[in-house]
Design a protein around this motif. Structure first.
Motif, PDB file in Angstrom:
ATOM      1  N   PHE A 189      -5.763  -6.353  -4.066  1.00 25.98           N
ATOM      2  CA  PHE A 189      -5.502  -5.519  -5.363  1.00 25.98           C
ATOM      3  C   PHE A 189      -5.251  -6.228  -6.667  1.00 25.98           C
ATOM      4  O   PHE A 189      -4.671  -5.696  -7.585  1.00 25.98           O
ATOM      5  CB  PHE A 189      -4.435  -4.730  -5.089  1.00 25.98           C
ATOM      6  CG  PHE A 189      -4.306  -3.854  -3.623  1.00 25.98           C
ATOM      7  CD1 PHE A 189      -5.732  -3.315  -3.229  1.00 25.98           C
ATOM      8  CD2 PHE A 189      -3.422  -4.029  -2.863  1.00 25.98           C
ATOM      9  CE1 PHE A 189      -5.635  -2.722  -2.136  1.00 25.98           C
ATOM     10  CE2 PHE A 189      -3.421  -3.178  -1.672  1.00 25.98           C
ATOM     11  CZ  PHE A 189      -4.623  -2.623  -1.069  1.00 25.98           C
ATOM     12  N   HIS A 227      -1.882  -1.085  -4.010  1.00 24.79           N
ATOM     13  CA  HIS A 227      -2.672   0.014  -4.159  1.00 24.79           C
ATOM     14  C   HIS A 227      -1.835   1.266  -4.012  1.00 24.79           C
ATOM     15  O   HIS A 227      -1.011   1.520  -3.079  1.00 24.79           O
ATOM     16  CB  HIS A 227      -3.741   0.004  -2.876  1.00 24.79           C
ATOM     17  CG  HIS A 227      -4.566   1.328  -2.843  1.00 24.79           C
ATOM     18  ND1 HIS A 227      -5.985   1.254  -3.406  1.00 24.79           N
ATOM     19  CD2 HIS A 227      -4.369   2.548  -2.291  1.00 24.79           C
ATOM     20  CE1 HIS A 227      -6.310   2.592  -3.321  1.00 24.79           C
ATOM     21  NE2 HIS A 227      -5.494   3.261  -2.818  1.00 24.79           N
ATOM     22  N   CYS A 228      -1.827   2.154  -5.015  1.00 20.88           N
ATOM     23  CA  CYS A 228      -0.817   3.120  -5.320  1.00 20.88           C
ATOM     24  C   CYS A 228      -1.513   4.574  -5.454  1.00 20.88           C
ATOM     25  O   CYS A 228      -2.028   4.499  -6.702  1.00 20.88           O
ATOM     26  CB  CYS A 228       0.402   2.855  -6.202  1.00 20.88           C
ATOM     27  SG  CYS A 228       1.640   3.841  -6.042  1.00 20.88           S
ATOM     28  N   GLU A 229      -1.549   5.551  -4.765  1.00 16.41           N
ATOM     29  CA  GLU A 229      -1.908   6.978  -4.942  1.00 16.41           C
ATOM     30  C   GLU A 229      -1.237   7.879  -4.532  1.00 16.41           C
ATOM     31  O   GLU A 229      -0.481   7.829  -3.593  1.00 16.41           O
ATOM     32  CB  GLU A 229      -3.437   6.852  -5.023  1.00 16.41           C
ATOM     33  CG  GLU A 229      -3.682   6.722  -3.390  1.00 16.41           C
ATOM     34  CD  GLU A 229      -5.223   6.782  -3.067  1.00 16.41           C
ATOM     35  OE1 GLU A 229      -5.555   8.138  -3.160  1.00 16.41           O
ATOM     36  OE2 GLU A 229      -5.919   5.645  -2.703  1.00 16.41           O
ATOM     37  N   VAL A 289       0.845  -1.179  -0.054  1.00 19.30           N
ATOM     38  CA  VAL A 289       0.119   0.064   0.063  1.00 19.30           C
ATOM     39  C   VAL A 289       0.740   1.234  -0.071  1.00 19.30           C
ATOM     40  O   VAL A 289       1.664   1.385   0.929  1.00 19.30           O
ATOM     41  CB  VAL A 289      -0.955   0.020   1.306  1.00 19.30           C
ATOM     42  CG1 VAL A 289      -1.509   1.186   1.558  1.00 19.30           C
ATOM     43  CG2 VAL A 289      -1.824  -1.203   1.271  1.00 19.30           C
TER      44      VAL A 289
END
Length: 461
Positions: A426, A432-434, A398
């Motif tokens: 995921f 999960h990358c933002e 994450v």
């Protein structure tokens, strides 16, 4: 012609003065000289009264230590009550050759005072402040036993009853040239070792073991020994090496410092299994120039854990951090987590709900209603190099920044996963990358976080 006799006599007096200082330094035996009473048999048969008297005697003895003096705890077991305290020591040594067993009488344990009134928070078992050259050591291996099960209570129910009202085992504040070595910590009620404002500190050859069972994992029963952090450090110029931690919270953890940034910390050649090699949670503070290297993480719950809490939006900064040469074997939760702290909170006067996050819910992403917002704080310069993760149970990781203050200069160099689940949270994106402005994957990194530039393809060409 110079007066040789006068010169000689002056030098002689100087040498005599220096020699006298060392001659005057002496070893004080906790039992023989101080009068402390060891347990007559094991399990310890000492009373709460004995424990309180032993603590009082230790306080008197430590307060009387002159520069160079040593207070020696012989190779016996001594029942102690919370409240060992000393301040303003210079070049003093506490040599623990035996065991300090902390009382499990939770009702008799002294509590902190706030505005002159008692609170429910127990005081630290041992607290040393404003020291120069303090050494805590052992001629063999000393033992601090926190009697943690008495404080943890029934799994799950104990935390609902007591929350964080449990004593830390050893607290060091404002220490110059501090050394901790050859000490084992077992079953701490809360933190094993916590510190602030360390300057030029060394921690070596120490081990932490905090668990409810002998399982080679961190199951739901063991994890209810909450907040049993291994080594929490803040300050400048800190070196930790040849240590191990098995616990149910942060293993080796970098904390923010109140008056100045926590900086120049090296943690190397260690073994860690718990809730991560951690930075944080960081609030409105700065940490910089931090390195973790040469680490084995066997069946750890989390792996690499970089986290902000909600207060970080007021100026939190994590800068120039390196994790390198780390092997994470079958982690049970997230192997890599960079972003908001994932924690449950218990508001005053309200029932505990683990799905209420601070700021990220423990129920995210499994529970659709759970949230995990980024924090408007800066991560600038974070390198993961030569990291191997073997058979993680969950998706690889994450990475959550905030769009108003996106993360930058993230580098994954040879970050490799062996057999990660393609059906994890995921899917085949794996991460999960933002909220990342600039991230680069290079070398043999796989899988590549979807918000990173894929430099591994350039290497292949």
């Amino acid at each position: 012609m110079p007066n040789c006799s006068r010169t000689f006599n002056g030098r002689t007096l100087l040498l005599l003065n220096i020699a006298t200082r060392f001659i005057e330094a002496f070893v004080v035996d906790f039992e023989v000289d101080v009068g402390a009473a060891p347990c007559a048999k094991l399990p310890c048969d000492s009373s709460t009264k004995d424990a309180a008297e032993n603590t009082q005697k230790m306080n008197h003895a430590v307060a009387a230590l002159a520069p160079g003096d040593i207070l020696k705890v012989p190779n016996k077991t001594f029942l102690m009550m919370g409240g060992v305290y000393a301040a303003n020591l210079t070049r003093a040594t506490l040599q623990i050759d035996g065991t300090l067993l902390w009382s499990g009488d939770t009702e008799a344990w002294p509590t902190e005072k706030k505005h002159g009134k008692a609170t429910k928070m127990p005081i630290s078992a041992m607290l040393f402040e404003h020291t120069v050259g303090l050494t805590i050591t052992s001629s063999g291996t000393g033992l601090l036993d926190g009697n943690g099960a008495k404080w943890w209570g029934i799994p799950g129910i104990g935390y609902l009853k007591r929350g964080k009202n449990r004593p830390p085992m050893l607290t060091i504040n404002s220490a110059q040239d501090f050394v901790l070595e050859n000490i084992n910590f077992v079953q701490a009620p809360r933190f094993n070792f916590q510190s602030s404002a360390l300057r030029n500190a060394t921690i070596r050859n120490c081990n932490v073991d905090s668990r409810r069972t002998s399982a080679d994992s961190h199951g739901m029963i063991d994890l209810t020994a909450f907040n049993t952090d291994g080594f929490d450090v803040s300050g400048n110029g800190i070196h930790i090496y040849n240590c191990s931690v098995w616990n149910q919270d942060d293993t080796f953890c970098i904390k923010g410092n109140q008056d100045e940034p926590t900086a120049n910390v090296l943690i190397e050649n260690v073994r860690a299994s718990g809730v991560g090699l951690s930075i944080g949670s960081i609030g409105a503070h700065t940490v910089s120039n931090i390195t973790f290297r040469n680490v084995i993480m066997h069946h750890s719950y989390k792996g690499l854990y970089v986290k902000f809490n909600s207060k970080a939006k007021h100026g939190g900064v994590i800068r120039n951090v390196t994790y390198e040469n780390i092997y994470i074997d079958e982690p049970e939760s997230w192997p890599i987590w960079i972003g908001p702290q994932q924690a449950g909170i218990r508001e005053d006067g309200k029932k505990y709900n683990p799905c209420d996050g601070d700021p990220c819910s423990l129920c995210w992403p499994k529970l659709k209603s759970a949230t995990c917002p980024g924090v408007a704080a800066l991560v600038d310069g974070l390198t993961l190099r030569n990291i191997t993760v073997n058979k993680p149970r969950l998706s690889p990781g994450v990475i959550i920044g905030d769009s108003s203050v996106p993360m930058r200069n993230l580098v994954f160099d040879d970050v490799r996963f062996i057999d990660p689940p393609a059906d994890g949270s995921f899917g085949k994106e794996y991460f999960h990358c933002e909220g990342v402005q600039s991230g680069l994957a290079k070398g043999r990194t796989w899988p590549v976080p979807p918000c990173f530039t894929d430099g591994t393809r350039l290497l292949a060409v």
